[in-house]
Motif scaffolding. Structure first.
Motif, PDB file in Angstrom:
ATOM      1  N   MET A 108     -15.032 -12.146  -3.222  1.00 49.14           N
ATOM      2  CA  MET A 108     -15.210 -10.989  -2.356  1.00 49.14           C
ATOM      3  C   MET A 108     -16.701 -10.737  -2.144  1.00 49.14           C
ATOM      4  O   MET A 108     -17.494 -10.767  -3.084  1.00 49.14           O
ATOM      5  N   THR A 140     -16.209  -8.153   2.967  1.00 43.88           N
ATOM      6  CA  THR A 140     -15.067  -7.531   2.321  1.00 43.88           C
ATOM      7  C   THR A 140     -14.609  -6.404   3.239  1.00 43.88           C
ATOM      8  O   THR A 140     -15.404  -5.524   3.588  1.00 43.88           O
ATOM      9  N   ALA A 143     -12.110  -3.247   4.402  1.00 39.86           N
ATOM     10  CA  ALA A 143     -11.154  -2.179   4.107  1.00 39.86           C
ATOM     11  C   ALA A 143     -10.524  -1.759   5.428  1.00 39.86           C
ATOM     12  O   ALA A 143     -11.224  -1.338   6.346  1.00 39.86           O
ATOM     13  N   ASP A 177      -4.042 -10.976   2.605  1.00 41.32           N
ATOM     14  CA  ASP A 177      -4.322 -10.448   1.277  1.00 41.32           C
ATOM     15  C   ASP A 177      -5.791 -10.107   1.071  1.00 41.32           C
ATOM     16  O   ASP A 177      -6.133  -9.257   0.257  1.00 41.32           O
ATOM     17  N   ARG A 189      -8.483  -5.136   2.060  1.00 44.76           N
ATOM     18  CA  ARG A 189      -8.076  -3.997   1.235  1.00 44.76           C
ATOM     19  C   ARG A 189      -7.385  -2.966   2.137  1.00 44.76           C
ATOM     20  O   ARG A 189      -8.000  -2.420   3.054  1.00 44.76           O
ATOM     21  N   GLN A 190      -6.126  -2.706   1.900  1.00 45.68           N
ATOM     22  CA  GLN A 190      -5.352  -1.795   2.740  1.00 45.68           C
ATOM     23  C   GLN A 190      -5.502  -0.362   2.249  1.00 45.68           C
ATOM     24  O   GLN A 190      -5.328  -0.084   1.069  1.00 45.68           O
ATOM     25  N   VAL A 191      -5.824   0.528   3.183  1.00 45.52           N
ATOM     26  CA  VAL A 191      -5.990   1.942   2.856  1.00 45.52           C
ATOM     27  C   VAL A 191      -5.036   2.736   3.753  1.00 45.52           C
ATOM     28  O   VAL A 191      -5.398   3.181   4.828  1.00 45.52           O
ATOM     29  N   VAL A 243     -13.329   4.738   0.447  1.00 47.28           N
ATOM     30  CA  VAL A 243     -13.670   3.322   0.593  1.00 47.28           C
ATOM     31  C   VAL A 243     -14.974   3.016  -0.133  1.00 47.28           C
ATOM     32  O   VAL A 243     -15.102   1.997  -0.827  1.00 47.28           O
ATOM     33  N   GLU A 298     -14.116   2.955  -3.919  1.00 41.12           N
ATOM     34  CA  GLU A 298     -13.169   1.958  -4.407  1.00 41.12           C
ATOM     35  C   GLU A 298     -13.520   0.525  -3.983  1.00 41.12           C
ATOM     36  O   GLU A 298     -13.150  -0.426  -4.679  1.00 41.12           O
ATOM     37  N   VAL A 299     -14.197   0.373  -2.860  1.00 39.74           N
ATOM     38  CA  VAL A 299     -14.511  -0.963  -2.339  1.00 39.74           C
ATOM     39  C   VAL A 299     -16.015  -1.204  -2.322  1.00 39.74           C
ATOM     40  O   VAL A 299     -16.505  -2.252  -2.716  1.00 39.74           O
TER      41      VAL A 299
END
Length: 232
Positions: free
Chosen positions: A1, A29, A31, A45, A48-50, A73, A76-77
């Motif tokens: 990532m 990366t 989101a 995959d 990153r799904q929000v 975001v 967390e990301v």
């Protein structure tokens, strides 16, 4: 990532999904934010799904919702280096039949989220000294077209916002641009537009390529632009 984070809002729709996938291919990366959980589930995959209500027309007008999404975001990301906002609403109706509610809704959905998301993400970009923000305008923002008065007015306001934000944010190293399609080939558009009209539509993937070009490193010299993407 990668530690380079791109935030794609509206990632559950055809255009947003295409942008998210291509941003991953560009080394970010990603989101992806959308209230459409089914649409988000179609993302690979690596995204990153929000999920949530951030792109619901009733919530997208709320600056607090935009800030909550961006801060989540960032925590967390990672702090977003890129913001792409694909939220939008289309509506048919001439100027003489337009109502206050129609105009207000178009402005709230087509302009509001762009401004509120920018307010939320700009502090993170200012801290790093760089960033890129890209919106989706329309051909009818620049050219008069009968029968879509409230829609075209809202997109014209969005295009003007791009230029205002460019003046205000470019000194901090933040670029702001937009693409302006005429018609995108989506299931919703195919559901009500005749085949002869859709024959001239541009694919979501084609528009996404231009968005990624503007948002990524290859677009570094460009800011304050509304790029025509009319197709043929």
């Amino acid at each position: 990532m990668s530690d380079r984070v791109a935030l794609v809002v509206g990632a559950g729709g055809p255009l947003g999904r295409s942008v998210a996938v291509k941003m991953v291919g560009a080394g970010f990366t990603v989101a992806g934010v959308d209230r459409n959980a089914d649409g988000l589930s179609e993302l690979p995959d690596g995204v990153r799904q929000v999920p949530g209500d951030a792109t619901d027309p009733g919530d997208a007008t709320d600056p607090a919702v935009a800030k909550t999404v961006v801060d989540r975001v960032a925590a967390e990301v990672g702090p977003p280096e890129v913001l792409v906002n694909t939220i939008g609403m289309y509506g048919i109706g001439d100027a003489l039949s337009a109502t206050p509610d129609q105009l207000r809704q178009m402005m709230d959905v087509n302009v509001g989220p762009a401004l509120w998301l920018t307010q939320a993400v700009a502090p993170y970009m200012k801290e790093r000294g760089s960033g890129s923000i890209t919106f989706v305008s329309s051909r009818w923002a620049a050219e008069p077209y009968a029968g879509v008065a409230a829609y075209s007015l809202s997109k014209a306001a969005l295009s003007h916002l791009v230029r205002v934000l460019d003046l205000e944010l470019r000194p901090q190293g933040i670029r702001v641009n937009a693409v302006a399609p005429q018609l995108i080939d989506t299931p919703v558009n195919r559901s009500f537009l005749p085949e002869e009209v859709m024959a001239h539509a541009t694919s979501p993937e084609g528009i996404a390529e231009l968005i990624v070009l503007l948002a990524g490193d290859d677009g570094a010299p460009v800011s304050g632009a509304v790029l025509p993407a009319y197709g043929f």
